[in-house]
Enzyme design. Structure first.
Site, PDB file in Angstrom:
ATOM      1  N   HIS A  17       0.939  -1.133   0.262  1.00  0.00           N
ATOM      2  CA  HIS A  17       0.012  -0.140   0.032  1.00  0.00           C
ATOM      3  C   HIS A  17       1.052   1.271  -0.107  1.00  0.00           C
ATOM      4  O   HIS A  17       2.197   1.262  -0.116  1.00  0.00           O
ATOM      5  CB  HIS A  17      -0.942  -0.035   1.322  1.00  0.00           C
ATOM      6  CG  HIS A  17      -0.430   0.058   2.498  1.00  0.00           C
ATOM      7  ND1 HIS A  17       0.308   0.851   3.024  1.00  0.00           N
ATOM      8  CD2 HIS A  17      -0.523  -0.975   3.425  1.00  0.00           C
ATOM      9  CE1 HIS A  17       0.596   0.758   4.298  1.00  0.00           C
ATOM     10  NE2 HIS A  17       0.245  -0.453   4.543  1.00  0.00           N
ATOM     11  N   HIS A  20       4.133   1.473   2.309  1.00  0.00           N
ATOM     12  CA  HIS A  20       5.321   0.684   1.691  1.00  0.00           C
ATOM     13  C   HIS A  20       5.700   1.524   0.929  1.00  0.00           C
ATOM     14  O   HIS A  20       7.106   1.440   0.738  1.00  0.00           O
ATOM     15  CB  HIS A  20       4.925  -0.780   1.384  1.00  0.00           C
ATOM     16  CG  HIS A  20       4.029  -1.613   2.089  1.00  0.00           C
ATOM     17  ND1 HIS A  20       2.607  -1.889   1.915  1.00  0.00           N
ATOM     18  CD2 HIS A  20       4.416  -1.949   3.317  1.00  0.00           C
ATOM     19  CE1 HIS A  20       2.497  -2.727   2.939  1.00  0.00           C
ATOM     20  NE2 HIS A  20       3.270  -2.736   4.120  1.00  0.00           N
ATOM     21  N   CYS A 125       1.716  -9.523  20.330  1.00  0.00           N
ATOM     22  CA  CYS A 125       0.822  -8.859  19.362  1.00  0.00           C
ATOM     23  C   CYS A 125       1.467  -9.410  17.906  1.00  0.00           C
ATOM     24  O   CYS A 125       2.491  -9.286  17.603  1.00  0.00           O
ATOM     25  CB  CYS A 125       0.896  -7.474  19.334  1.00  0.00           C
ATOM     26  SG  CYS A 125       0.246  -6.623  17.882  1.00  0.00           S
ATOM     27  N   CYS A 128       2.470  -6.817  15.408  1.00  0.00           N
ATOM     28  CA  CYS A 128       3.872  -6.271  15.703  1.00  0.00           C
ATOM     29  C   CYS A 128       4.723  -7.251  15.457  1.00  0.00           C
ATOM     30  O   CYS A 128       6.018  -7.348  15.495  1.00  0.00           O
ATOM     31  CB  CYS A 128       4.032  -5.586  16.875  1.00  0.00           C
ATOM     32  SG  CYS A 128       3.373  -3.988  17.349  1.00  0.00           S
ATOM     33  N   CYS A 143      -3.026  -3.091  21.600  1.00  0.00           N
ATOM     34  CA  CYS A 143      -1.897  -2.604  21.011  1.00  0.00           C
ATOM     35  C   CYS A 143      -2.258  -1.098  20.188  1.00  0.00           C
ATOM     36  O   CYS A 143      -3.138  -1.137  19.556  1.00  0.00           O
ATOM     37  CB  CYS A 143      -1.268  -3.519  19.747  1.00  0.00           C
ATOM     38  SG  CYS A 143       0.044  -2.802  18.674  1.00  0.00           S
ATOM     39  N   HIS A 146      -2.170  -1.725  16.072  1.00  0.00           N
ATOM     40  CA  HIS A 146      -3.032  -2.344  15.610  1.00  0.00           C
ATOM     41  C   HIS A 146      -4.475  -2.442  15.898  1.00  0.00           C
ATOM     42  O   HIS A 146      -5.217  -2.898  15.565  1.00  0.00           O
ATOM     43  CB  HIS A 146      -2.387  -3.902  15.516  1.00  0.00           C
ATOM     44  CG  HIS A 146      -1.125  -3.835  14.691  1.00  0.00           C
ATOM     45  ND1 HIS A 146       0.114  -3.739  15.497  1.00  0.00           N
ATOM     46  CD2 HIS A 146      -1.011  -3.908  13.496  1.00  0.00           C
ATOM     47  CE1 HIS A 146       1.133  -3.800  14.518  1.00  0.00           C
ATOM     48  NE2 HIS A 146       0.437  -4.155  13.140  1.00  0.00           N
ATOM     49  N   LYS A 294      -3.192   5.802  11.530  1.00  0.00           N
ATOM     50  CA  LYS A 294      -2.409   5.348  10.592  1.00  0.00           C
ATOM     51  C   LYS A 294      -3.039   4.386   9.300  1.00  0.00           C
ATOM     52  O   LYS A 294      -3.786   3.650   9.616  1.00  0.00           O
ATOM     53  CB  LYS A 294      -1.390   4.136  11.335  1.00  0.00           C
ATOM     54  CG  LYS A 294      -0.271   3.750  10.644  1.00  0.00           C
ATOM     55  CD  LYS A 294       0.474   2.514  11.341  1.00  0.00           C
ATOM     56  CE  LYS A 294       1.586   1.866  10.653  1.00  0.00           C
ATOM     57  NZ  LYS A 294       2.317   0.623  11.137  1.00  0.00           N
ATOM     58  N   LYS A 297      -3.351  -2.015   6.791  1.00  0.00           N
ATOM     59  CA  LYS A 297      -4.134  -3.093   6.194  1.00  0.00           C
ATOM     60  C   LYS A 297      -5.286  -3.335   7.436  1.00  0.00           C
ATOM     61  O   LYS A 297      -6.374  -3.757   7.213  1.00  0.00           O
ATOM     62  CB  LYS A 297      -3.341  -4.278   5.777  1.00  0.00           C
ATOM     63  CG  LYS A 297      -4.279  -5.490   5.210  1.00  0.00           C
ATOM     64  CD  LYS A 297      -3.424  -6.759   4.889  1.00  0.00           C
ATOM     65  CE  LYS A 297      -3.332  -7.506   6.022  1.00  0.00           C
ATOM     66  NZ  LYS A 297      -4.473  -8.576   6.018  1.00  0.00           N
TER      67      LYS A 297
HETATM   68  N1  MSP Z   1       8.546  -7.012   8.433  1.00  0.00           N
HETATM   69  C1  MSP Z   1       8.709  -5.926   9.098  1.00  0.00           C
HETATM   70  C2  MSP Z   1      10.073  -5.183   8.901  1.00  0.00           C
HETATM   71  C3  MSP Z   1      11.388  -6.234   8.939  1.00  0.00           C
HETATM   72  S1  MSP Z   1      12.708  -5.236   8.497  1.00  0.00           S
HETATM   73  C4  MSP Z   1      13.953  -6.180   8.944  1.00  0.00           C
HETATM   74  C5  MSP Z   1       7.587  -5.180   8.900  1.00  0.00           C
HETATM   75  N2  MSP Z   1       6.917  -5.207   7.689  1.00  0.00           N
HETATM   76  S2  MSP Z   1       5.601  -4.341   7.402  1.00  0.00           S
HETATM   77  O1  MSP Z   1       5.054  -4.996   6.226  1.00  0.00           O
HETATM   78  O2  MSP Z   1       4.702  -4.044   8.503  1.00  0.00           O
HETATM   79  O3  MSP Z   1       6.187  -2.997   6.776  1.00  0.00           O
HETATM   80  C6  MSP Z   1       6.599  -1.858   7.964  1.00  0.00           C
HETATM   81  C7  MSP Z   1       7.114  -0.542   6.972  1.00  0.00           C
HETATM   82  O4  MSP Z   1       6.396  -0.279   5.955  1.00  0.00           O
HETATM   83  C8  MSP Z   1       7.302   0.573   8.019  1.00  0.00           C
HETATM   84  O5  MSP Z   1       8.320   0.598   8.743  1.00  0.00           O
HETATM   85  C9  MSP Z   1       6.992   1.628   6.718  1.00  0.00           C
HETATM   86  O6  MSP Z   1       8.408   1.702   6.101  1.00  0.00           O
HETATM   87  C10 MSP Z   1       6.110   1.033   5.947  1.00  0.00           C
HETATM   88  N3  MSP Z   1       4.709   1.607   6.463  1.00  0.00           N
HETATM   89  C11 MSP Z   1       3.800   0.796   6.578  1.00  0.00           C
HETATM   90  N4  MSP Z   1       2.650   1.539   7.031  1.00  0.00           N
HETATM   91  C12 MSP Z   1       2.951   2.710   6.966  1.00  0.00           C
HETATM   92  C13 MSP Z   1       2.364   3.948   6.953  1.00  0.00           C
HETATM   93  N5  MSP Z   1       1.042   4.110   7.350  1.00  0.00           N
HETATM   94  N6  MSP Z   1       2.962   5.051   6.895  1.00  0.00           N
HETATM   95  C14 MSP Z   1       4.079   5.064   6.670  1.00  0.00           C
HETATM   96  N7  MSP Z   1       5.001   3.933   6.588  1.00  0.00           N
HETATM   97  C15 MSP Z   1       4.351   2.930   6.445  1.00  0.00           C
HETATM   98  O7  MSP Z   1       7.402  -4.246  10.068  1.00  0.00           O
END
Ligand code: MSP
Length: 519
Positions: A17, A20, A125, A128, A143, A146, A294, A297
């Site tokens: 999304h 990411h 969680c 997380c 959490c 979430h 935030k 998903k």
């Molecule tokens: N798999 C772990 C990360 C492991 S790194 C060794 C993880 N994955 S995640 O799919 O949840 O991705 C989290 C990351 O996605 C955030 O740190 C950020 O880079 C990005 N984001 C996800 N949602 C976001 C927002 N709403 N806003 C900004 N960035 C976001 O955690």
């Protein structure tokens, strides 16, 4: 000179999304920027494919975990292809080469006596993928990120004594400016004031089988964060590739604040225990919010980055994301702000400047006019203004303050519009001062060339069109060209072409926020 950039590796329980896409685009912009400056860059991204979350999602979808991870990992790859993300390597934690290194490092730490078996109970969680402390829950016991009550877990597991390294880490972070922005460093230093609970690094196979088996106990798999963080090493070929260390010394991890703790506490301690050097920098941004929540998903308020780029343009989205979010702080994703930026900044300020300048050249000169003739005070001021703005833009970019860098560059773009209005080359032509009009249009074209190069990392597609029109070879682009005012050839024929950034008509504003189809 070398630099190494990473994004988080994303969980494959859901499709990519806008959140990411933001982190990945920021790293892409920086990669392009550093390459423009002549640096060698290694850009790593990928997918995090083990753990409770993936196993649970696969079960809910009636799929084998492997089927799910292949499908969604491919969706991430395709999304980055669509956005022309310039990564060097896409790592998957289910790859054999990654799993081998994780097992090698686990064995090493086990042999060093870093792990011990113990019974543990706590609140976990799944979102997380970690145990939460009571401070990480809201008044309803949910959490904070979430909005779900974590599950109570009691089981025998392997633990890693983080506390042993707390004072080292505190001292290291105190002495080194590793975390940016500074307030995140302070947040971590505060966390380090209190004793660190041991980190549970295993999961019993009878509860979770989707993971990397512990090399020293076949009844367990590795805790997903322990597996995931190591991607930053395996992605550059650690330990076989002789080059890994030269990249590692320059490692810059980009993350959002949701995963600050694993990156600022677990990871440095893991590296220290493994006898490896610390990464160079951790760059932490805030959240994209939708109606103050935030974007995620689990909250079902996600925006599909491809859908909006198809509608409004990739460059437009990249510019908006970098201009709107002050790196480190949360920002609201709001369609009216998005359209405002497209219409005001891109279509009006930048696009019109180009269109006006090129139309006049096309009509009255055909080719780029030369600079012969004396410059007036107004011209000298204009050149100085742009030179100063570019210098500040570069500095702000190198210090990761993208929104300020763009703000500063836009002051220069607006000053170019003021310059064209004040000089009024169309009037000069009407009155027969062709040579003077030529100088003004030449200087404006030089300014446009500098803007196009400076903005190439942010709006690569528009810059490519502009630079091609100006007769410059995109493959030989270098940052120093922004200062080179003689790079433009007077034999280059200019055609105004189509507007670079079409205005968005208000009817198009109807847009629904995409809802996640999966839970
Ligand atoms: N798999 C772990 C990360 C492991 S790194 C060794 C993880 N994955 S995640 O799919 O949840 O991705 C989290 C990351 O996605 C955030 O740190 C950020 O880079 C990005 N984001 C996800 N949602 C976001 C927002 N709403 N806003 C900004 N960035 C976001 O955690």
């Amino acid at each position: 000179m070398r630099i190494y950039f990473t994004t988080p590796i994303y969980y494959v329980n859901a499709y990519p999304h806008l959140g990411h896409a933001y982190t990945t685009i920021v790293v892409d912009v920086l990669t392009r920027f550093f390459k423009l400056k002549g640096w060698e860059v290694f850009f790593l991204t990928g997918t995090d494919e083990h753990g409770d979350k993936i196993q649970k999602t696969a079960k809910e979808k009636n799929k084998e975990p492997k089927e799910l991870v292949d499908e969604i990992s491919l969706a991430f790859k395709k999304t980055w292809e669509y956005f022309k993300i310039s990564y060097n390597y896409f790592i998957r934690t289910t790859s054999a080469s990654h799993q081998r290194v994780v097992q090698f490092l686990l064995q090493k730490l086990y042999d060093q006596g870093e792990f011990y078996l113990d019974e543990y109970e706590g609140y976990y969680c799944i979102g997380c993928e970690r145990f939460l402390t009571s401070k990480e829950l809201d008044e309803k016991g949910e959490c904070l990120d979430h909005k779900v009550v974590p599950i109570y877990v009691k089981e025998k597991n392997y633990f890693f004594n983080l506390e042993k390294y707390r004072s080292w880490l505190k001292d290291y972070l105190f002495r080194n400016e590793v975390i940016y922005p500074e307030f995140y460093r302070e947040e971590v230093l505060n966390l380090l004031e209190e004793e660190l609970p041991p980190l549970c690094i295993s999961r019993p196979k009878n509860r979770l089988s989707w993971g990397i088996e512990l090399p020293f106990d076949k009844e367990y798999v590795t805790y997903v964060w322990f597996d995931a963080l190591i991607n930053y090493l395996t992605g550059i070929g650690y330990p076989e590739n002789p080059e890994w260390e030269s990249w590692w010394k320059k490692a810059h991890h980009f993350i959002a604040k949701d995963i600050l703790k694993p990156h600022a506490i677990y990871w440095p301690i893991m590296l220290k225990a493994m006898g490896l050097p610390m990464y160079k920098k951790l760059l932490v941004h805030g959240y994209w919010l939708v109606d103050k929540l935030k974007m995620s998903k689990s909250l079902g308020n996600i925006i599909d980055p491809i859908e909006i780029s198809e509608k409004y343009g990739r460059d437009q989205l990249r510019y908006f994301l970098l201009r709107e979010m002050a790196f480190g702080y949360d920002a609201e994703f709001n369609f009216s702000n998005f359209i405002l930026r497209i219409n005001a900044d891109l279509a009006n300020d930048y696009g019109n400047l180009v269109y006006r300048t090129f139309s006049l050249i096309e009509k009255h000169f055909k080719t780029i006019p030369d600079r012969s003739g004396n410059l007036e005070v107004l011209d000298e001021e204009f050149i100085q203004n742009i030179t100063q703005a570019l210098k500040e833009y570069e500095e702000l970019f190198l210090s990761f303050q993208f929104h300020k860098a763009l703000e500063r560059l836009w002051q220069a773009i607006r000053s170019a519009n003021v310059y064209i209005d004040r000089c009024a080359p169309w009037e000069l032509i009407k009155k027969g001062y062709q040579e003077r009009a030529g100088i003004v249009l030449r200087l404006l074209t030089e300014g446009i060339k500098s803007f196009a190069i400076a903005l190439y990392p942010v709006t690569p597609e528009a810059s490519q069109i502009l630079l091609k029109t100006l007769g410059l070879n995109i493959d030989q682009l270098h940052w120093d060209l922004v200062w080179n005012f003689s790079a433009l050839s007077c034999s280059t024929v200019i055609s105004k072409g189509k507007p670079l950034f079409p205005r968005v008509e208000i009817e198009k504003l109807t847009h629904s926020v995409a809802k996640s189809s999966s839970s």
